[in-house]
Design a protein around this motif. Structure first.
Motif, mmCIF file in Angstrom:
data_model
loop_
_atom_site.group_PDB
_atom_site.id
_atom_site.type_symbol
_atom_site.label_atom_id
_atom_site.label_comp_id
_atom_site.label_asym_id
_atom_site.label_seq_id
_atom_site.Cartn_x
_atom_site.Cartn_y
_atom_site.Cartn_z
ATOM 1 N N UNK A 78 0.822 -1.206 0.000
ATOM 2 C CA UNK A 78 0.000 0.000 0.000
ATOM 3 C C UNK A 78 0.857 1.257 0.000
ATOM 4 N N UNK A 79 2.061 1.165 0.546
ATOM 5 C CA UNK A 79 2.917 2.337 0.669
ATOM 6 C C UNK A 79 3.823 2.537 -0.537
ATOM 7 N N UNK A 80 3.888 1.575 -1.436
ATOM 8 C CA UNK A 80 4.871 1.592 -2.514
ATOM 9 C C UNK A 80 4.219 1.830 -3.869
ATOM 10 N N UNK A 81 4.774 2.777 -4.619
ATOM 11 C CA UNK A 81 4.332 3.009 -5.986
ATOM 12 C C UNK A 81 4.734 1.808 -6.839
ATOM 13 N N UNK A 82 3.752 1.200 -7.511
ATOM 14 C CA UNK A 82 3.995 -0.054 -8.211
ATOM 15 C C UNK A 82 5.000 0.075 -9.340
ATOM 16 N N UNK A 83 4.972 1.191 -10.048
ATOM 17 C CA UNK A 83 5.853 1.345 -11.204
ATOM 18 C C UNK A 83 7.297 1.593 -10.795
ATOM 19 N N UNK A 84 7.508 2.547 -9.894
ATOM 20 C CA UNK A 84 8.865 3.001 -9.602
ATOM 21 C C UNK A 84 9.459 2.404 -8.331
ATOM 22 N N UNK A 85 8.621 1.859 -7.448
ATOM 23 C CA UNK A 85 9.124 1.340 -6.181
ATOM 24 C C UNK A 85 9.357 2.418 -5.141
ATOM 25 N N UNK A 113 2.961 5.611 -23.698
ATOM 26 C CA UNK A 113 3.105 5.603 -22.236
ATOM 27 C C UNK A 113 4.016 4.476 -21.742
ATOM 28 N N UNK A 114 4.142 3.401 -22.498
ATOM 29 C CA UNK A 114 5.056 2.332 -22.085
ATOM 30 C C UNK A 114 6.488 2.853 -22.058
ATOM 31 N N UNK A 115 6.831 3.651 -23.061
ATOM 32 C CA UNK A 115 8.174 4.243 -23.081
ATOM 33 C C UNK A 115 8.331 5.238 -21.938
ATOM 34 N N UNK A 116 7.256 5.995 -21.669
ATOM 35 C CA UNK A 116 7.311 6.925 -20.546
ATOM 36 C C UNK A 116 7.496 6.207 -19.226
ATOM 37 N N UNK A 117 6.821 5.068 -19.071
ATOM 38 C CA UNK A 117 6.991 4.269 -17.849
ATOM 39 C C UNK A 117 8.425 3.774 -17.717
ATOM 40 N N UNK A 118 9.013 3.358 -18.833
ATOM 41 C CA UNK A 118 10.404 2.902 -18.812
ATOM 42 C C UNK A 118 11.335 4.029 -18.370
ATOM 43 N N UNK A 119 11.064 5.240 -18.851
ATOM 44 C CA UNK A 119 11.874 6.387 -18.455
ATOM 45 C C UNK A 119 11.749 6.655 -16.955
ATOM 46 N N UNK A 120 10.504 6.625 -16.449
ATOM 47 C CA UNK A 120 10.304 6.846 -15.018
ATOM 48 C C UNK A 120 11.027 5.800 -14.185
ATOM 49 N N UNK A 157 15.318 4.112 -10.556
ATOM 50 C CA UNK A 157 16.458 3.223 -10.283
ATOM 51 C C UNK A 157 17.740 4.032 -10.108
ATOM 52 N N UNK A 158 17.913 5.050 -10.961
ATOM 53 C CA UNK A 158 19.109 5.890 -10.835
ATOM 54 C C UNK A 158 19.129 6.657 -9.527
ATOM 55 N N UNK A 185 15.004 8.832 1.889
ATOM 56 C CA UNK A 185 13.602 8.612 1.539
ATOM 57 C C UNK A 185 13.339 9.073 0.107
ATOM 58 N N UNK A 186 12.724 8.193 -0.693
ATOM 59 C CA UNK A 186 12.355 8.507 -2.073
ATOM 60 C C UNK A 186 10.835 8.428 -2.201
ATOM 61 N N UNK A 187 10.214 9.532 -2.618
ATOM 62 C CA UNK A 187 8.757 9.620 -2.715
ATOM 63 C C UNK A 187 8.380 10.047 -4.128
#
Length: 330
Positions: A186-193, A237-244, A249-250, A260-262
């Motif tokens: 619940x606390x974690x963004x699924x795409x970016x972690x 948007x798939x490419x945009x998700x890859x960029x995010x 990750x970086x 903390x990363x939000x």
């Protein structure tokens, strides 16, 4: 000849009274346990339904996170209840063991009385007395047999209670693990972690309190992914998700494990950096920008702010955002 005589309201008859009361107490405990089991089962069902509802929602930011938070809270409450149930079963098991022991002792007492009556009967002359003693002897032996059967039943039930208590503890442990997973999900963004905005801002407030308590500095870095809208428009948007994901990750590679990363919004991140200098923070993000330019052909814009006395979380973040905009327009 023994001095022991058949008792009235004494001896075994008197000893059986507290056993009857204990039987009632254990029966009440069993009803409580049955009610707790049903409550836990109902909560399991509700948690499963919430999981399914969360999976069916399309809005990952607001729908699924809220649903999983509810599921986590429900499972945590169920885990606590199951632990309490296991404790009650342990206590009930101990009481059953003690009850079985008392019944064993009572049956042995009746056996001893029966043996004494056997000896007394052998010394009696009249048929009437012999018949009375023989009848009493039969009654005592029958009652002793009944008590031994009940004691065996108590021991068997105590064994079953121990097994059920062990299962309750195992299930409670699984519930705690699942609740922890649900809370983390619940606390974690699924795409970016990264942490979701709501949970992340709560953790930011905790970091601010810690910094003030320890008298340590705290920096916020407001990060905006450059060109994300253009990537979404041109490549999808798939490419945009890859960029995010590449940016997230970086960021993690150039942040410390306790930073903390939000994810604040679609292309905006907040990095909270305790006990660091501005020069050190800038050096980390300079390396990130160089890395992104080489690997993904893009970059990020970053603004910084240091925690001040009296800052609210919004003010702390707003100054970092203002710094970012000033750097872009410079």
């Amino acid at each position: 000849m023994s001095d022991r005589r058949p008792e009235g309201k004494e001896g075994p008859a008197l000893a059986e009274e507290p056993l009857i009361e204990t039987d009632q107490t254990l029966a009440d405990n069993e009803q409580t346990l049955a009610d707790r089991d049903q409550t836990a089962s109902d909560r399991d069902q509700q948690a499963s339904e919430d999981d399914q509802a969360a999976a069916d929602l399309d809005d990952a930011e607001h729908g699924q996170g809220a649903k999983h938070q509810r599921t986590a809270a429900l499972r945590a409450e169920t885990a606590r209840d199951r632990a309490e149930t296991a404790h009650l079963r342990d206590r009930t098991t101990q009481e059953r063991d003690a009850l079985a022991q008392r019944r064993d002792e009572l049956s042995m007492l009746r056996d001893q009385i029966a043996e004494d009556l056997d000896k007394e009967s052998a010394d009696l002359d009249t048929d009437e007395v012999v018949a009375a003693q023989t009848q009493r002897l039969a009654e005592l032996r029958a009652r002793a047999h009944e008590i031994r059967i009940r004691a065996a039943s108590d021991r068997a039930r105590a064994a079953r209670d121990r097994e059920q208590a062990a299962r309750d503890r195992q299930q409670a442990a699984r519930d705690r693990e699942q609740a922890a997973y649900d809370r983390e999900h619940a606390a974690t963004d699924e795409l970016t972690g990264a942490r979701r905005r709501g949970v992340g801002l709560e953790q930011l407030e905790n970091e601010m309190k810690r910094a003030r308590r320890e008298g340590a500095n705290l920096w916020a870095a407001y990060v905006d992914v450059d060109g994300l809208k253009s990537v979404n428009d041109r490549q999808g948007h798939a490419a945009g998700d890859e960029l995010l994901l590449s940016v997230a990750d970086g960021l993690r590679r150039h942040m410390r494990s306790y930073d903390l990363l939000v994810r604040l919004g679609g292309d905006e991140f907040l990095c909270v950096l305790p006990k660091i200098t501005l020069a050190e923070a800038r050096a980390r993000f300079d390396r990130l920008r160089a890395e992104l330019k080489d690997s993904a052909g893009t970059s990020v814009s970053v603004g910084f702010s240091e925690l001040r006395d009296g800052d609210s979380p919004d003010e702390f973040i707003r100054r970092a955002d203002t710094d970012l905009l000033a750097r872009r327009s410079a």
